[in-house]
Design an enzyme around this catalytic site. Structure first.
Site, PDB file in Angstrom:
ATOM      1  CB  THR A  12      -0.928   0.015   1.240  1.00  0.00           C
ATOM      2  OG1 THR A  12      -1.804  -1.108   1.178  1.00  0.00           O
ATOM      3  CG2 THR A  12      -1.759   1.282   1.306  1.00  0.00           C
ATOM      4  CB  SER A  56       2.521  -7.548   1.925  1.00  0.00           C
ATOM      5  OG  SER A  56       1.222  -7.602   2.447  1.00  0.00           O
ATOM      6  CB  THR A  89       0.292  -3.352   6.673  1.00  0.00           C
ATOM      7  OG1 THR A  89      -0.979  -3.384   6.011  1.00  0.00           O
ATOM      8  CG2 THR A  89       0.883  -1.952   6.565  1.00  0.00           C
ATOM      9  CG  ASP A  90      -2.669  -7.303   4.143  1.00  0.00           C
ATOM     10  OD1 ASP A  90      -3.114  -6.603   5.075  1.00  0.00           O
ATOM     11  OD2 ASP A  90      -3.202  -7.330   3.014  1.00  0.00           O
TER      12      ASP A  90
END
Length: 321
Positions: A12, A56, A89-90
């Protein structure tokens, strides 16, 4: 003059809108595109390498090993004061901890990402990168291993977890807190871990799955894992580390077949412990050869079991620290 190496991988933090769908396309922008908006102090030189441009969830351990090899190349050729790695971030909590376990650099390694894209109102992309760079320059973070900087806070990769799906306060370390903060470009470290671990990957990474425990759970997913040829299994138990009693025959089959099994807890804080004595209790699991995952969450336990097996480590004591 401080010198920082920034490895960009997408996410992101590097996304932009897809004109057809109006949704975000992850990893469209390069690290070079983003760094010029981060207001990095002139006293810090940043070398950027956009090694991947992926969501990610598209990253894998092979990618992370390639990043580690790239870091080795850079550090063999020139000196850096710290390293920043940007990604989605995942999987940030998993990737950062994996890098922590397979790295033995003294300089800080800092992961960061963002919850909002660089072109959204109120984006956290640029400030998170700037703060990660500042943290990577900190003498107080030497020999700490891999940390995560998010929303002005510094977390250790061992305990950091994504706590919110979209809010800019996206990460936390429940029960342990953050190591420090970045306030007005000043890095303040309040606490540090008391130990450091390193695992050399002597063999290829094994196959390890996670299975969640719930009321009336049985052994069908464990049997599926066995049939798929897994080398290890992490059970995300409940409370002190209990599982449904209907799971026990399949768990015992895993142990008989030499599949390493670790029990963790779905509780946010606390660790597994053999408090009770009944079928499916932590004591029952331990007596049947299951490893106790202490206070590791299931994702971190999986990663540690992966590198432990690949390192030929003494697995009976893998989760002692």
């Amino acid at each position: 003059m401080k010198k920082i190496l920034m490895i960009a991988t997408g996410g992101t933090i590097a996304s932009d809108k897809n004109e057809e769908s109006g949704k975000l396309a992850s990893g469209v922008l390069t690290g070079e595109d983003i760094i010029k908006y981060c207001d990095v102090p002139v006293s810090i030189q940043v070398k950027v390498d956009s090694i991947f441009q992926k969501a990610s969830m598209h990253l894998n351990f092979s990618d992370l090993i390639k990043i580690k090899e790239k870091l080795d190349e850079y550090l063999n050729e020139e000196a850096f004061d710290g390293i920043v790695i940007t990604q989605g971030t995942d999987t940030l909590e998993e990737a950062s901890y994996f890098m922590h376990l397979i790295s033995n650099y003294r300089i800080p390694i800092v992961f960061t990402g963002s919850q909002r894209s660089p072109k959204e109102v109120g984006t956290d992309s640029f400030i998170n990168i700037k703060n990660a760079i500042l943290a990577a320059c900190s003498e107080d973070l030497k020999d700490v291993g891999v940390t995560v900087v998010f929303n002005e806070r510094i977390f250790h990769s061992r305990y950091v977890r994504k706590e919110h799906a979209s809010n800019i306060q996206g990460f936390n370390a429940f029960g342990y807190g953050y190591l420090g903060i970045i306030d007005n470009d000043t890095v303040r470290v309040f606490q540090k871990p008391t130990y450091r671990e390193y695992f050399e990957l002597k063999n290829k990474l094994p196959s390890v799955d996670i299975i969640k425990v719930y009321m009336e759970a049985d052994g069908k997913y464990i049997h599926a894992a066995i049939e798929s040829g897994v080398d290890g299994l992490v059970l995300e138990g409940v409370g002190r580390g209990q599982v449904a009693n209907e799971m026990m025959p399949a768990i015992k089959e895993c142990i008989r077949k030499g599949i390493k099994v670790v029990i963790t807890t779905s509780a946010v804080e606390g660790e597994v412990y053999p408090t009770y004595d009944y079928e499916g209790s932590t004591y029952d699991l331990m007596e049947n050869g299951v490893l106790l995952g202490r206070d590791y969450d299931s994702k971190k336990a999986r990663i540690k079991l992966l590198v432990g097996i690949a390192n030929n480590a003494e697995l009976d004591h893998l989760f002692d620290i």
